[in-house]
Scaffold this active site. Structure first.
Site, PDB file in Angstrom:
ATOM      1  N   ARG A 107       0.015  -9.079  13.367  1.00  0.00           N
ATOM      2  CA  ARG A 107      -0.645  -8.088  12.504  1.00  0.00           C
ATOM      3  C   ARG A 107      -1.485  -8.788  11.430  1.00  0.00           C
ATOM      4  O   ARG A 107      -2.569  -8.321  11.075  1.00  0.00           O
ATOM      5  CB  ARG A 107       0.405  -7.173  11.851  1.00  0.00           C
ATOM      6  CG  ARG A 107       0.994  -6.176  12.851  1.00  0.00           C
ATOM      7  CD  ARG A 107       2.297  -5.580  12.368  1.00  0.00           C
ATOM      8  NE  ARG A 107       2.177  -4.807  11.158  1.00  0.00           N
ATOM      9  CZ  ARG A 107       3.208  -4.471  10.379  1.00  0.00           C
ATOM     10  NH1 ARG A 107       4.445  -4.848  10.718  1.00  0.00           N
ATOM     11  NH2 ARG A 107       3.022  -3.765   9.296  1.00  0.00           N
ATOM     12  N   LYS A 151       0.835  -1.214   0.000  1.00  0.00           N
ATOM     13  CA  LYS A 151       0.000   0.000   0.000  1.00  0.00           C
ATOM     14  C   LYS A 151       0.871   1.266   0.000  1.00  0.00           C
ATOM     15  O   LYS A 151       0.661   2.170  -0.800  1.00  0.00           O
ATOM     16  CB  LYS A 151      -0.922   0.021   1.243  1.00  0.00           C
ATOM     17  CG  LYS A 151      -1.871  -1.169   1.323  1.00  0.00           C
ATOM     18  CD  LYS A 151      -2.807  -1.090   2.523  1.00  0.00           C
ATOM     19  CE  LYS A 151      -2.105  -1.199   3.868  1.00  0.00           C
ATOM     20  NZ  LYS A 151      -1.448  -2.488   4.133  1.00  0.00           N
ATOM     21  N   ARG A 163      11.981  -5.139   5.271  1.00  0.00           N
ATOM     22  CA  ARG A 163      11.683  -3.757   4.877  1.00  0.00           C
ATOM     23  C   ARG A 163      12.599  -2.786   5.638  1.00  0.00           C
ATOM     24  O   ARG A 163      12.937  -2.997   6.794  1.00  0.00           O
ATOM     25  CB  ARG A 163      10.230  -3.423   5.207  1.00  0.00           C
ATOM     26  CG  ARG A 163       9.938  -1.933   5.078  1.00  0.00           C
ATOM     27  CD  ARG A 163       8.474  -1.611   5.083  1.00  0.00           C
ATOM     28  NE  ARG A 163       7.785  -2.042   6.283  1.00  0.00           N
ATOM     29  CZ  ARG A 163       6.471  -1.987   6.425  1.00  0.00           C
ATOM     30  NH1 ARG A 163       5.711  -1.558   5.433  1.00  0.00           N
ATOM     31  NH2 ARG A 163       5.913  -2.389   7.542  1.00  0.00           N
ATOM     32  N   ARG A 178      -9.909   0.503   8.534  1.00  0.00           N
ATOM     33  CA  ARG A 178      -9.375  -0.827   8.859  1.00  0.00           C
ATOM     34  C   ARG A 178     -10.376  -1.660   9.637  1.00  0.00           C
ATOM     35  O   ARG A 178     -10.074  -2.790   9.999  1.00  0.00           O
ATOM     36  CB  ARG A 178      -8.151  -0.631   9.735  1.00  0.00           C
ATOM     37  CG  ARG A 178      -6.863  -1.065   9.082  1.00  0.00           C
ATOM     38  CD  ARG A 178      -5.772  -0.685  10.053  1.00  0.00           C
ATOM     39  NE  ARG A 178      -4.586  -1.406   9.828  1.00  0.00           N
ATOM     40  CZ  ARG A 178      -3.523  -0.902   9.225  1.00  0.00           C
ATOM     41  NH1 ARG A 178      -3.549   0.312   8.740  1.00  0.00           N
ATOM     42  NH2 ARG A 178      -2.438  -1.624   9.112  1.00  0.00           N
ATOM     43  N   ARG A 212      11.269  -0.699  11.204  1.00  0.00           N
ATOM     44  CA  ARG A 212      10.144  -0.402  12.090  1.00  0.00           C
ATOM     45  C   ARG A 212      10.076  -1.399  13.245  1.00  0.00           C
ATOM     46  O   ARG A 212      10.351  -2.581  13.070  1.00  0.00           O
ATOM     47  CB  ARG A 212       8.826  -0.458  11.290  1.00  0.00           C
ATOM     48  CG  ARG A 212       8.508   0.844  10.606  1.00  0.00           C
ATOM     49  CD  ARG A 212       7.367   0.769   9.628  1.00  0.00           C
ATOM     50  NE  ARG A 212       6.179   0.064  10.072  1.00  0.00           N
ATOM     51  CZ  ARG A 212       5.056  -0.010   9.368  1.00  0.00           C
ATOM     52  NH1 ARG A 212       4.973   0.603   8.184  1.00  0.00           N
ATOM     53  NH2 ARG A 212       4.018  -0.682   9.807  1.00  0.00           N
TER      54      ARG A 212
HETATM   55  P1  AP5 Z   1       4.843  -1.483   1.875  1.00  0.00           P
HETATM   56  O1  AP5 Z   1       4.488  -0.671   0.673  1.00  0.00           O
HETATM   57  O2  AP5 Z   1       5.538  -0.813   3.000  1.00  0.00           O
HETATM   58  O3  AP5 Z   1       3.547  -2.268   2.389  1.00  0.00           O
HETATM   59  P2  AP5 Z   1       2.285  -1.743   3.188  1.00  0.00           P
HETATM   60  O4  AP5 Z   1       1.093  -2.462   2.659  1.00  0.00           O
HETATM   61  O5  AP5 Z   1       2.229  -0.244   3.187  1.00  0.00           O
HETATM   62  O6  AP5 Z   1       2.657  -2.305   4.619  1.00  0.00           O
HETATM   63  P3  AP5 Z   1       2.515  -1.672   6.062  1.00  0.00           P
HETATM   64  O7  AP5 Z   1       3.235  -2.591   6.988  1.00  0.00           O
HETATM   65  O8  AP5 Z   1       2.928  -0.235   6.104  1.00  0.00           O
HETATM   66  O9  AP5 Z   1       1.013  -1.790   6.281  1.00  0.00           O
HETATM   67  P4  AP5 Z   1       0.329  -1.894   7.589  1.00  0.00           P
HETATM   68  O10 AP5 Z   1      -1.047  -1.743   7.067  1.00  0.00           O
HETATM   69  O11 AP5 Z   1       0.547  -3.030   8.480  1.00  0.00           O
HETATM   70  O12 AP5 Z   1       1.023  -0.717   8.451  1.00  0.00           O
HETATM   71  P5  AP5 Z   1       0.547   0.733   8.815  1.00  0.00           P
HETATM   72  O13 AP5 Z   1       1.759   1.579   8.801  1.00  0.00           O
HETATM   73  O14 AP5 Z   1      -0.630   1.148   8.039  1.00  0.00           O
HETATM   74  O15 AP5 Z   1       5.711  -2.731   1.359  1.00  0.00           O
HETATM   75  C1  AP5 Z   1       6.227  -3.682   2.273  1.00  0.00           C
HETATM   76  C2  AP5 Z   1       7.597  -4.186   1.784  1.00  0.00           C
HETATM   77  O16 AP5 Z   1       7.426  -4.897   0.556  1.00  0.00           O
HETATM   78  C3  AP5 Z   1       8.598  -3.066   1.484  1.00  0.00           C
HETATM   79  O17 AP5 Z   1       9.872  -3.498   1.875  1.00  0.00           O
HETATM   80  C4  AP5 Z   1       8.533  -2.899  -0.047  1.00  0.00           C
HETATM   81  O18 AP5 Z   1       9.754  -2.428  -0.594  1.00  0.00           O
HETATM   82  C5  AP5 Z   1       8.222  -4.315  -0.495  1.00  0.00           C
HETATM   83  N1  AP5 Z   1       7.401  -4.382  -1.699  1.00  0.00           N
HETATM   84  C6  AP5 Z   1       6.374  -3.563  -2.050  1.00  0.00           C
HETATM   85  N2  AP5 Z   1       5.834  -3.942  -3.220  1.00  0.00           N
HETATM   86  C7  AP5 Z   1       6.542  -5.037  -3.624  1.00  0.00           C
HETATM   87  C8  AP5 Z   1       6.477  -5.910  -4.766  1.00  0.00           C
HETATM   88  N3  AP5 Z   1       5.560  -5.733  -5.727  1.00  0.00           N
HETATM   89  N4  AP5 Z   1       7.358  -6.946  -4.842  1.00  0.00           N
HETATM   90  C9  AP5 Z   1       8.281  -7.152  -3.870  1.00  0.00           C
HETATM   91  N5  AP5 Z   1       8.408  -6.377  -2.766  1.00  0.00           N
HETATM   92  C10 AP5 Z   1       7.537  -5.319  -2.648  1.00  0.00           C
HETATM   93  O19 AP5 Z   1       0.056   0.523  10.322  1.00  0.00           O
HETATM   94  C11 AP5 Z   1       0.945   0.249  11.369  1.00  0.00           C
HETATM   95  C12 AP5 Z   1       0.175   0.145  12.681  1.00  0.00           C
HETATM   96  O20 AP5 Z   1      -0.481   1.406  12.949  1.00  0.00           O
HETATM   97  C13 AP5 Z   1      -0.949  -0.882  12.734  1.00  0.00           C
HETATM   98  O21 AP5 Z   1      -0.462  -2.183  13.068  1.00  0.00           O
HETATM   99  C14 AP5 Z   1      -1.855  -0.296  13.822  1.00  0.00           C
HETATM  100  O22 AP5 Z   1      -1.323  -0.538  15.113  1.00  0.00           O
HETATM  101  C15 AP5 Z   1      -1.755   1.189  13.553  1.00  0.00           C
HETATM  102  N6  AP5 Z   1      -2.793   1.638  12.607  1.00  0.00           N
HETATM  103  C16 AP5 Z   1      -2.596   2.151  11.356  1.00  0.00           C
HETATM  104  N7  AP5 Z   1      -3.761   2.441  10.787  1.00  0.00           N
HETATM  105  C17 AP5 Z   1      -4.735   2.124  11.677  1.00  0.00           C
HETATM  106  C18 AP5 Z   1      -6.153   2.191  11.649  1.00  0.00           C
HETATM  107  N8  AP5 Z   1      -6.811   2.662  10.579  1.00  0.00           N
HETATM  108  N9  AP5 Z   1      -6.822   1.741  12.725  1.00  0.00           N
HETATM  109  C19 AP5 Z   1      -6.181   1.281  13.826  1.00  0.00           C
HETATM  110  N10 AP5 Z   1      -4.842   1.187  13.920  1.00  0.00           N
HETATM  111  C20 AP5 Z   1      -4.116   1.619  12.848  1.00  0.00           C
END
Ligand code: AP5
Length: 210
Positions: free
Chosen positions: A167, A15, A123, A89, A156
């Site tokens: 997660r 994402k 990552r 979410r 992270r």
């Molecule tokens: P990346 O693009 O970073 O993936 P992502 O889907 O953004 O992953 P996140 O871990 O950021 O998502 P998340 O939803 O768990 O975390 P968030 O920060 O929102 O890609 C991942 C890796 O893959 C990278 O190394 C990249 O280079 C690689 N990659 C990408 N595309 C690729 C491809 N095609 N091929 C190969 N490799 C590839 O949330 C973190 C925390 O915040 C949550 O756990 C929760 O505690 C809190 N939080 C956030 N939002 C909410 C909410 N709405 N409600 C409640 N709690 C929340």
């Protein structure tokens, strides 16, 4: 072109990676709950202190905190092309979103669990501009340094294998129902999230222009 977009999918599906490209190439403004919460943690705010307990355990931050934070930002931004990464979410968050923004499309990136664990544990992230890298799939030009802003990259706290598995469990319990939620509204587009980053972006762009 669709201008009110949400990105759905499990942790690590890409994402953040795709959101960065969509902002650069299509002029979207991005709101990422994860980036906003991590900034609050770094700044040591009350929100950051509260959120960190949940984030480090791989749990969701309570709905009331997230909904308040996002509703205010969305209202502030008004009628710009807007991309939401990491929100909603839960069903409760999606219902709250519907009161402040009309979603044009929910783009769901589909990736297997085994691939997700590899992506997340390898990552590396930029603390300043939030660019995302991977040790082998997308390494920075200079080891440990962000291509975009030259800051030192970090791992992270929630990218350890144990937290990643939690997660994924939380994703299945609380976020997966949104696939049905947006599917029933006729707003869901599911895209295979495995392949080259540019190849996946091309499919997203096509879905937005349809
Ligand atoms: P990346 O693009 O970073 O993936 P992502 O889907 O953004 O992953 P996140 O871990 O950021 O998502 P998340 O939803 O768990 O975390 P968030 O920060 O929102 O890609 C991942 C890796 O893959 C990278 O190394 C990249 O280079 C690689 N990659 C990408 N595309 C690729 C491809 N095609 N091929 C190969 N490799 C590839 O949330 C973190 C925390 O915040 C949550 O756990 C929760 O505690 C809190 N939080 C956030 N939002 C909410 C909410 N709405 N409600 C409640 N709690 C929340």
């Amino acid at each position: 072109m669709k201008t009110k977009v949400i990105l759905l999918g499990p942790p690590g599906c890409g994402k953040g990676t795709q959101a960065e490209i969509m902002c650069d190439r299509l002029g979207f403004r991005k709101l990422s709950t994860g980036d906003m919460l991590r900034e609050a943690v770094r700044n040591g705010t009350e929100l950051g202190k509260e959120a960190k307990k949940y984030m480090d355990a791989g749990k969701l931050v309570p709905n009331d905190i997230i909904i308040g934070m996002m509703s205010e930002k969305i209202r502030e931004l008004g009628e710009v092309p807007l991309l939401l990464d990491g929100f909603p979410r839960t069903i409760e968050q999606a219902d709250a979103l519907a009161t402040v923004m009309d979603v044009d499309v929910a783009v769901n990136l589909d990736v297997s669990d085994a691939e997700l664990v590899d992506r997340l544990t390898k990552r590396r992230s930029c603390p300043k501009c939030n660019s995302v890298y991977h040790l082998t799939n997308k390494p920075p030009a200079k080891k440990g340094v962000c291509d975009r802003c030259q800051s030192e990259l970090y791992q992270r706290d929630d990218d350890t294998e144990a937290t990643v598995k939690n997660r994924l469990k939380v994703y299945r319990e609380s976020t997966l129902p949104l696939i049905d939620y947006y599917g029933k509204m006729g707003k869901l587009v599911t895209i295979e999230g495995v392949g080259t980053i540019d190849g996946i972006y091309a499919k997203i762009e096509k879905a937005l222009k349809n």
